[in-house]
Every structure is written in C-alpha cells, then in structure tokens.
Design an enzyme around this catalytic site. Structure first.
Site, mmCIF file in Angstrom:
data_model
loop_
_atom_site.group_PDB
_atom_site.id
_atom_site.type_symbol
_atom_site.label_atom_id
_atom_site.label_comp_id
_atom_site.label_asym_id
_atom_site.label_seq_id
_atom_site.Cartn_x
_atom_site.Cartn_y
_atom_site.Cartn_z
ATOM 1 N N ARG A 161 0.863 -1.179 0.000
ATOM 2 C CA ARG A 161 0.000 0.000 0.000
ATOM 3 C C ARG A 161 0.899 1.229 0.000
ATOM 4 N NH1 ARG A 161 -3.631 -2.661 -1.492
ATOM 5 N NH2 ARG A 161 -5.647 -3.047 -0.523
ATOM 6 N N GLU A 186 -3.440 7.915 -4.222
ATOM 7 C CA GLU A 186 -3.767 7.330 -5.520
ATOM 8 C C GLU A 186 -5.029 8.009 -6.034
ATOM 9 O OE1 GLU A 186 -4.009 3.072 -5.171
ATOM 10 O OE2 GLU A 186 -1.911 2.899 -4.584
ATOM 11 N N HIS A 224 -1.513 0.764 -9.530
ATOM 12 C CA HIS A 224 -2.187 -0.219 -8.668
ATOM 13 C C HIS A 224 -2.855 -1.325 -9.508
ATOM 14 C CE1 HIS A 224 -4.046 -0.688 -4.412
ATOM 15 N NE2 HIS A 224 -3.894 -1.871 -4.985
HETATM 16 P P1 NAP Z 1 -0.978 -11.852 4.285
HETATM 17 O O1 NAP Z 1 -1.014 -13.273 3.804
HETATM 18 O O2 NAP Z 1 -1.750 -11.474 5.493
HETATM 19 O O3 NAP Z 1 0.564 -11.458 4.486
HETATM 20 C C1 NAP Z 1 1.006 -10.316 5.138
HETATM 21 C C2 NAP Z 1 2.153 -10.732 6.063
HETATM 22 O O4 NAP Z 1 2.812 -9.568 6.558
HETATM 23 C C3 NAP Z 1 1.664 -11.547 7.265
HETATM 24 O O5 NAP Z 1 2.464 -12.692 7.412
HETATM 25 C C4 NAP Z 1 1.862 -10.546 8.409
HETATM 26 O O6 NAP Z 1 2.092 -11.188 9.639
HETATM 27 C C5 NAP Z 1 3.081 -9.804 7.956
HETATM 28 N N1 NAP Z 1 3.310 -8.536 8.639
HETATM 29 C C6 NAP Z 1 2.403 -7.698 9.223
HETATM 30 N N2 NAP Z 1 3.025 -6.623 9.755
HETATM 31 C C7 NAP Z 1 4.350 -6.800 9.507
HETATM 32 C C8 NAP Z 1 5.495 -6.021 9.811
HETATM 33 N N3 NAP Z 1 5.391 -4.858 10.462
HETATM 34 N N4 NAP Z 1 6.699 -6.487 9.416
HETATM 35 C C9 NAP Z 1 6.812 -7.666 8.772
HETATM 36 N N5 NAP Z 1 5.762 -8.451 8.464
HETATM 37 C C10 NAP Z 1 4.544 -8.014 8.829
HETATM 38 O O7 NAP Z 1 -1.466 -10.875 3.124
HETATM 39 P P2 NAP Z 1 -1.227 -11.032 1.551
HETATM 40 O O8 NAP Z 1 -2.380 -11.712 0.929
HETATM 41 O O9 NAP Z 1 0.151 -11.521 1.301
HETATM 42 O O10 NAP Z 1 -1.344 -9.475 1.134
HETATM 43 C C11 NAP Z 1 -0.464 -8.514 1.687
HETATM 44 C C12 NAP Z 1 -0.890 -7.104 1.316
HETATM 45 O O11 NAP Z 1 -0.640 -6.864 -0.049
HETATM 46 C C13 NAP Z 1 -2.394 -6.817 1.464
HETATM 47 O O12 NAP Z 1 -2.723 -6.468 2.791
HETATM 48 C C14 NAP Z 1 -2.607 -5.662 0.510
HETATM 49 O O13 NAP Z 1 -2.465 -4.422 1.179
HETATM 50 C C15 NAP Z 1 -1.489 -5.824 -0.505
HETATM 51 N N6 NAP Z 1 -2.003 -6.207 -1.837
HETATM 52 C C16 NAP Z 1 -1.804 -5.360 -2.868
HETATM 53 C C17 NAP Z 1 -2.223 -5.715 -4.134
HETATM 54 C C18 NAP Z 1 -1.988 -4.800 -5.288
HETATM 55 O O14 NAP Z 1 -2.811 -4.749 -6.182
HETATM 56 N N7 NAP Z 1 -0.880 -4.087 -5.327
HETATM 57 C C19 NAP Z 1 -2.871 -6.931 -4.347
HETATM 58 C C20 NAP Z 1 -3.066 -7.778 -3.266
HETATM 59 C C21 NAP Z 1 -2.621 -7.398 -2.001
HETATM 60 P P3 NAP Z 1 0.825 -11.387 10.646
HETATM 61 O O15 NAP Z 1 -0.148 -12.246 9.923
HETATM 62 O O16 NAP Z 1 1.456 -12.055 11.840
HETATM 63 O O17 NAP Z 1 0.304 -10.011 10.924
HETATM 64 C C1 GLV Z 2 -5.502 -4.898 -3.808
HETATM 65 O O1 GLV Z 2 -4.735 -4.010 -3.641
HETATM 66 C C2 GLV Z 2 -5.982 -5.752 -2.771
HETATM 67 O O2 GLV Z 2 -5.673 -5.513 -1.596
HETATM 68 O O3 GLV Z 2 -6.714 -6.693 -3.112
#
Ligand code: NAP
Ligand code: GLV
Ligand code: GLV
Length: 334
Positions: free
Chosen positions: A235, A264, A283
């Site tokens: 983000r 954004e 994005h």
């Molecule tokens: P996820 O499976 O929940 O992975 C996030 C990881 O980050 C978790 O293991 C979490 O640990 C860890 N974390 C939280 N705070 C942290 C910190 N301060 N330092 C290090 N690690 C930390 O989520 P995901 O599905 O991979 O998605 C991650 C993020 O990507 C989403 O929240 C979203 O904002 C972003 N995203 C962006 C797009 C895009 O279009 N650009 C698309 C999809 C997702 P805990 O579970 O222990 O908190």
């Molecule tokens: C996209 O940014 C998502 O969080 O799904």
C-alpha cells in the site's frame, strides 16, 4: 423480498451476476468512485455493502446505513480502507478476497523488480525518443538478478509467492516477518535492520496498519545497500514518499518499482515522476481478467453469505461470530 445492497463500482460479471440474481442491487456505474456524500446517501437502508479499496468504511458510514446492515464485502484482500473495529463493534462481518490474487500480485512484484533492474521502461522510452543509434557495450546497463539477495518484508501469501518465483532466478532469499515460517529456502531474519543491510532487492508485502505506516522512511532507506532496488506492491502509505524521492534522487539506492502510491492516483506534479530510476504503475497488482473474475466472485460469495446470515467464506473479523454466540448464551442464562 430480495435484500437491498449497494455495490460501489461495476465489477466483473462473474461476481455481478450472482449479486443481481440474489439481491435488489444498486450498482454504481461511473468510472470514478461515489463521493463520500453520495456513499453516505446510497448506503441508507441497505442490508449489504460491496465496497472497493477506494471507499472508506467507518462508523459514520455504517451508522448511515442503519441497524439492518448485515455485511460489508470488500473487493480486495487489503482492508485498510475499512475501520474493522467499527464494524466489529456493530456485529457486522467484513469480507475480503485473499488467496486468489496472490499469484497475480507476486507476478507484478517480480515484473517491477525485473523492469527496475533491467531499466525496461527507460529503454523503451529510449527508442521512442529516437536515441537508439546502434548497439553499444555500455548502453543502458542494468543489474543482474542471479546470485543477488532478495529481502521480503512480510512473508504471508504474496511474500511467499514472490519467494517461489525468486528460486527460479537463483536469488538468495531472506525475509522479515515475526510470525512467518521459512519456505522456498528463504532464511528468516531476526530484525528488519538485518534484512535491509543484507538485501540487494527489498520488496514489501505487509498489510497497511499502524505498525507499517511510513515503515519505509529515511532511516529504512539509509540502511539499504547503495545499489539496492526497492519494490512496493503493498500500500502507498507504507512508504514515506518524500524520503523515497530523496534516496532515489541522490542515487542512495539504484531504483524503485511501485504499484501503489500515496495518494492514488499520484498527482502529475509528484516529484517521483521526474525520476528516471522510479518506475510507477497504477495499482494493477491483481489486474488480470482471470484474477478480477475470481475477486468479483469471492466478493459476491462473501456478500451473499452475510445476507443469508451464514459465515462469510473469508471474514477479517471472525470475532463477530464469537460475540454473537456469547450474546445468545447470555440470553439463555438470563
Ligand atoms: P498476508 O497473507 O496477510 O501477508 C502479510 C504478512 O505480513 C503476514 O504474514 C503478516 O504477519 C506480515 N506482517 C504484518 N506486519 C508486519 C510487519 N510490520 N513487518 C513484517 N511483516 C509483517 O497478506 P497477503 O495476501 O500476502 O497481502 C499482503 C498485502 O498486499 C495486502 O494487505 C494488501 O495491502 C497488498 N495487496 C496489494 C495488491 C496490489 O494490487 N498491489 C494486491 C493484493 C494485495 P501477521 O499475519 O502475523 O500479521
Ligand atoms: C488490492 O490491492 C488488494 O488488496 O486486493
Ligand atoms: C547479444 O545479443 C549477444 O548475442 O550476446
């Protein structure tokens, strides 16, 4: 009578169809999101809200909807646009769309890394600007990936999928995530500082929350290697953009690849857009047809489950179900 819902943007048919079949749906057709005022008006009396990451869902909005609101389904995995505590306090489950967009987003993070390392956008512009005169041994030299160290901040679904890809590029993989478990040969680091000092490439995959807002600040960037590349598909507000601009401008790091910005859309007068070593896309992490179909479908499933009073397939505040059971129990005891 079919339940009334508001869908804040026209989503893909894969999800829109089931919503239209099951609900009395008001779908916002404009390209631009509804303004806050319009949103506050549109949610009045609905049983379900299908929101996008551009809509802020908070106490004021939930109260504007009214006590009959049964579910908020967010068409994204990230849910920083929703004040989850406000929904939980009102017993409203909030749905998100994890998993199905993991590969698409990891692909994009890797595309940004490769593009920044090999100066792809600059090279393409080079041709269009009429600068391509000949092949030259030192023309547009970038950086190899092979043998370098990739540092992943956040080792959840997307972070691990990036690691999986990195194996094929012969990268050494390290990660910082207090609860993450090693996978794909990645080595767990005890601190963010250790990761930053050891990484040639740093890619962020954490949610946006109080612990990660402006995590990538001047201090973070100063610990990165002089030729490092920074990638962000998490983000925009995870990064202090003024600090990133300074680091890129002074060539303290080699380049950055950003899928997300703050705000954004990024204003056209943003200093970041004056830099050749900053690659920015709007994005598009999950922007493939198949992935957006899957997101729409899952967002619809969450919405419809909530309307039926069933548990959402993906709920970010499952404690609402605990609270409900307790309330029922309390009632039985009294
Ligand atoms: P996820 O499976 O929940 O992975 C996030 C990881 O980050 C978790 O293991 C979490 O640990 C860890 N974390 C939280 N705070 C942290 C910190 N301060 N330092 C290090 N690690 C930390 O989520 P995901 O599905 O991979 O998605 C991650 C993020 O990507 C989403 O929240 C979203 O904002 C972003 N995203 C962006 C797009 C895009 O279009 N650009 C698309 C999809 C997702 P805990 O579970 O222990 O908190
Ligand atoms: C996209 O940014 C998502 O969080 O799904
Ligand atoms: C480059 O194109 C080469 O053949 O080395």
């Amino acid at each position: 009578m079919r339940p009334k819902v508001f869908v804040t943007r026209k989503m893909r048919d894969a999800g829109l169809k089931p919503v239209l079949e099951f609900c009395d749906a008001d779908v916002w057709e404009d390209e631009m999101p509804p303004s806050r005022e319009v949103l506050l008006e549109k949610v009045r009396g609905v049983a379900g809200l299908l929101s996008m990451l551009t809509d802020r869902v908070d106490a004021k909005l939930l109260d504007a909807a009214g006590p009959q609101l049964k579910v908020v389904s967010n068409h994204a995995v990230g849910f920083d646009n929703v004040v989850v505590a406000d929904a939980t306090a009102r017993g409203i489950p909030v749905g998100n769309t994890p998993g199905i967009l993991t590969n698409a987003t990891a692909d994009l993070a890797f595309a940004l890394l490769l593009a920044a390392a090999r100066r792809i956008v600059e090279a393409e512009k080079y041709i269009r600007d009429g600068k391509w005169k000949t092949w030259h041994p030192s023309m547009l030299l970038g950086m190899d990936l092979t043998g370098k160290t990739l540092g992943l901040v956040g080792f959840g679904r997307i972070g691990r999928a990036v690691a999986k890809r990195a194996v094929g590029f012969d990268l050494r993989i390290i990660f910082y995530d207090p609860t993450g478990k090693p996978e794909f040969g990645a080595i767990k680091m005890n601190s963010l500082d250790d990761l930053l000092r050891a990484s040639d490439f740093v890619s962020v995959h954490t949610p946006l929350n109080d612990s990660t807002r402006h995590m990538v600040n001047a201090d973070f960037l100063s610990k990165m290697k002089p030729n490092a590349i920074f990638v962000n598909t998490s983000r925009g507000p995870v990064v202090d953009q003024a600090a990133l601009y300074e680091a890129l401008k002074a060539k303290k790091i080699f380049a950055a690849g950003l899928d997300v910005t703050d705000p954004e859309p990024l204003p056209l007068d943003s200093p970041l857009l004056t830099l050749e070593n900053c690659l920015i896309v709007p994005h598009i992490g999950s922007a493939s047809e198949k992935t957006r179909d899957a997101m729409a479908r899952l967002a619809a499933e969450n919405l419809i489950a909530g309307l039926k009073g069933e548990r959402l397939p993906h709920c970010v505040n499952p404690e609402v179900y605990e609270n409900r059971r307790q309330t029922t129990d309390d009632r039985t005891w009294n």
